[in-house]
Every structure is written in structure tokens, then in C-alpha cells.
Motif scaffolding. Structure first.
Motif, PDB file in Angstrom:
ATOM      1  N   ALA A  62       0.469  -1.365  -0.200  1.00 31.49           N
ATOM      2  CA  ALA A  62       0.005  -0.201   0.519  1.00 31.49           C
ATOM      3  C   ALA A  62       0.577   0.921   0.338  1.00 31.49           C
ATOM      4  O   ALA A  62       1.542   1.590   0.801  1.00 31.49           O
ATOM      5  N   LYS A  63       0.493   2.570  -0.701  1.00 31.21           N
ATOM      6  CA  LYS A  63       1.086   3.639  -0.232  1.00 31.21           C
ATOM      7  C   LYS A  63       1.123   4.522   1.106  1.00 31.21           C
ATOM      8  O   LYS A  63       1.673   4.930   1.167  1.00 31.21           O
ATOM      9  N   GLN A  64       0.075   3.936   1.263  1.00 26.64           N
ATOM     10  CA  GLN A  64      -0.073   4.155   3.094  1.00 26.64           C
ATOM     11  C   GLN A  64      -0.025   3.273   3.677  1.00 26.64           C
ATOM     12  O   GLN A  64      -0.551   1.963   3.446  1.00 26.64           O
ATOM     13  N   SER A  65       0.439   3.646   5.191  1.00 29.53           N
ATOM     14  CA  SER A  65       0.431   2.588   6.174  1.00 29.53           C
ATOM     15  C   SER A  65      -0.722   2.889   6.730  1.00 29.53           C
ATOM     16  O   SER A  65      -0.652   3.738   7.719  1.00 29.53           O
ATOM     17  N   GLU A  66      -1.159   2.181   6.996  1.00 29.56           N
ATOM     18  CA  GLU A  66      -2.462   2.135   8.469  1.00 29.56           C
ATOM     19  C   GLU A  66      -3.046   0.876   8.644  1.00 29.56           C
ATOM     20  O   GLU A  66      -2.602  -0.350   8.462  1.00 29.56           O
ATOM     21  N   ARG A  67      -4.399   0.215   8.969  1.00 27.04           N
ATOM     22  CA  ARG A  67      -4.930  -0.721   9.601  1.00 27.04           C
ATOM     23  C   ARG A  67      -5.730  -0.846   8.909  1.00 27.04           C
ATOM     24  O   ARG A  67      -6.563  -0.544   7.863  1.00 27.04           O
ATOM     25  N   ILE A  68      -5.392  -2.546   8.481  1.00 26.26           N
ATOM     26  CA  ILE A  68      -5.876  -3.566   7.648  1.00 26.26           C
ATOM     27  C   ILE A  68      -7.426  -3.338   8.434  1.00 26.26           C
ATOM     28  O   ILE A  68      -7.909  -4.283   9.252  1.00 26.26           O
ATOM     29  N   ALA A  69      -8.081  -3.225   7.797  1.00 24.56           N
ATOM     30  CA  ALA A  69      -9.950  -3.130   7.958  1.00 24.56           C
ATOM     31  C   ALA A  69     -10.667  -4.402   7.417  1.00 24.56           C
ATOM     32  O   ALA A  69     -11.221  -5.127   7.904  1.00 24.56           O
ATOM     33  N   ALA A  70      -9.857  -5.009   6.033  1.00 23.69           N
ATOM     34  CA  ALA A  70     -10.644  -6.289   5.549  1.00 23.69           C
ATOM     35  C   ALA A  70      -9.584  -6.547   4.680  1.00 23.69           C
ATOM     36  O   ALA A  70      -9.189  -6.024   3.610  1.00 23.69           O
ATOM     37  N   VAL A  86      -7.632  -5.693  -0.567  1.00 18.55           N
ATOM     38  CA  VAL A  86      -7.469  -5.187   0.660  1.00 18.55           C
ATOM     39  C   VAL A  86      -8.008  -4.344   0.869  1.00 18.55           C
ATOM     40  O   VAL A  86      -7.643  -3.193  -0.223  1.00 18.55           O
ATOM     41  N   GLU A  87      -8.490  -3.519   1.846  1.00 20.45           N
ATOM     42  CA  GLU A  87      -9.185  -2.615   2.191  1.00 20.45           C
ATOM     43  C   GLU A  87      -8.131  -1.719   3.709  1.00 20.45           C
ATOM     44  O   GLU A  87      -8.531  -2.979   4.469  1.00 20.45           O
ATOM     45  N   LEU A  88      -7.953  -0.598   3.576  1.00 19.88           N
ATOM     46  CA  LEU A  88      -7.374   0.153   4.816  1.00 19.88           C
ATOM     47  C   LEU A  88      -8.049   1.165   5.067  1.00 19.88           C
ATOM     48  O   LEU A  88      -9.133   0.829   4.888  1.00 19.88           O
ATOM     49  N   GLU A 151      -6.206   5.020  -2.269  1.00 19.65           N
ATOM     50  CA  GLU A 151      -5.101   4.262  -2.070  1.00 19.65           C
ATOM     51  C   GLU A 151      -5.424   3.441  -1.173  1.00 19.65           C
ATOM     52  O   GLU A 151      -4.407   2.603  -0.692  1.00 19.65           O
ATOM     53  N   ARG A 152      -6.309   3.770  -0.176  1.00 18.94           N
ATOM     54  CA  ARG A 152      -7.067   2.960   0.743  1.00 18.94           C
ATOM     55  C   ARG A 152      -7.291   1.131   0.360  1.00 18.94           C
ATOM     56  O   ARG A 152      -8.068   0.759   1.265  1.00 18.94           O
ATOM     57  N   VAL A 153      -7.755   0.735  -0.853  1.00 18.09           N
ATOM     58  CA  VAL A 153      -8.284  -0.190  -1.137  1.00 18.09           C
ATOM     59  C   VAL A 153      -6.890  -0.597  -2.514  1.00 18.09           C
ATOM     60  O   VAL A 153      -6.555   0.059  -3.505  1.00 18.09           O
TER      61      VAL A 153
END
Length: 170
Positions: A62-70, A86-88, A151-153
């Protein structure tokens, strides 16, 4: 004529011999193993050690570092190009997008009012220009928030079979 008795003697010597002498020279009797024939299934494969490399492969990040939602895939699953993997977590970005859209709607209404007033020469042209610039900036903020949300998908870059899943929700 003397040759005939000698030839006969040689012939008898070559063909004759004792059976006991022959058995002694032959060695032990041969061992024979008997197996009953039965039909069996044939496994047409070969076990081998080697390395297999995919024609096309990619490590997806991912371009963003974030918690993985799904996580929307399993190891070894076939995927189509563009399929969501993956969805962030996107809660903050969704709120920013909603705020930017609301601001854009308000600024578009202001521009429409100022254009009406400008047509009747009740406001200065500079006031309308400022409102148009503000509206354009709000439209750019909506686009930027939409890009951050996209970007979070994480999607499959091409169709194929996925490797080992090395992420989990959370």
C-alpha cells in the motif's frame, strides 16, 4: 578308411559324458519367485525437487500505512484484474471527503449567487473571481480526498493466482 573310425570316436567323445558331471558343473538350482498378477491404477507422475517461478509476479504494498480493515482473498485464490484484495481503514479520509464535498456545494451556491448579482452589476468582479477561485480549490480538495480514499483499497494489478497471504485484519 582309417579316418572314419577316428571321426566316430571323436564324435562320441564330444556328445557323451556323464549326467552327474554336468550337474556338478551347473551350480545350485536357480531361485524362482512367483507373483500373482492383479490390475492396479497407474500414477503417471514424477516427484522432483526444483524451483518454479511465475511468468509475472509482483509484491503488492500500500502507498499508505494504515490499519487493515478487511482482507478479501485467500492464499492460492484466482483473481481478476482490478479485484479488491485488501481494504485499509479509511474513516478519517471519508470524513475529509465529506467535508470537502460540503464545502464545494456551498461555494458553488455562492458563485451562482455572485454571478447573478454580477450580471446586475451589484457586486464587484473581483468578489466573483475570489469565489470562483475558492470553489476551484474546494473541487481540488474533493479530488485529493478521493485519491487518498482510493489508495486505501488495494486491487490486483493483473489476473492470476495469489501466493501466500502474509497479512491479517487489524
Amino acid at each position: 578308411m582309417r579316418l572314419a573310425p577316428i571321426a566316430l570316436l571323436l564324435l562320441l567323445t564330444a556328445c557323451g559324458g556323464d549326467d552327474a558331471d554336468r550337474k556338478k558343473d551347473a551350480g545350485p538350482p536357480a531361485t524362482v519367485t512367483v507373483v500373482a498378477l492383479a490390475p492396479e491404477s497407474w500414477r503417471d507422475s514424477i516427484d522432483a525437487v526444483g524451483t518454479v517461478k511465475a511468468r509475472d509476479s509482483v509484491v503488492i504494498a500500500a502507498k499508505q500505512s494504515e490499519r487493515i480493515a478487511a482482507v478479501r482473498f485467500e492464499s492460492g485464490q484466482r483473481v481478476a484484474k482490478g479485484q479488491v484484495l485488501v481494504e485499509l481503514d479509511a474513516g478519517t479520509v471519508k470524513a475529509e471527503l465529506a467535508e470537502a464535498r460540503a464545502t464545494l456545494v456551498d461555494l458553488e451556491a455562492q458563485v451562482a449567487r455572485l454571478r447573478d448579482l454580477q450580471s446586475r452589476q451589484l457586486v464587484a468582479r473581483s468578489q466573483l473571481d475570489t469565489a470562483v477561485a475558492s470553489r476551484n480549490a474546494a473541487a481540488a480538495r474533493v479530488q485529493a480526498a478521493q485519491v487518498r480514499l482510493d489508495e486505501r483499497v488495494i486491487r490486483a494489478p493483473f489476473a492470476g493466482v495469489l501466493g501466500l497471504r502474509q497479512v491479517s485484519q487489524g
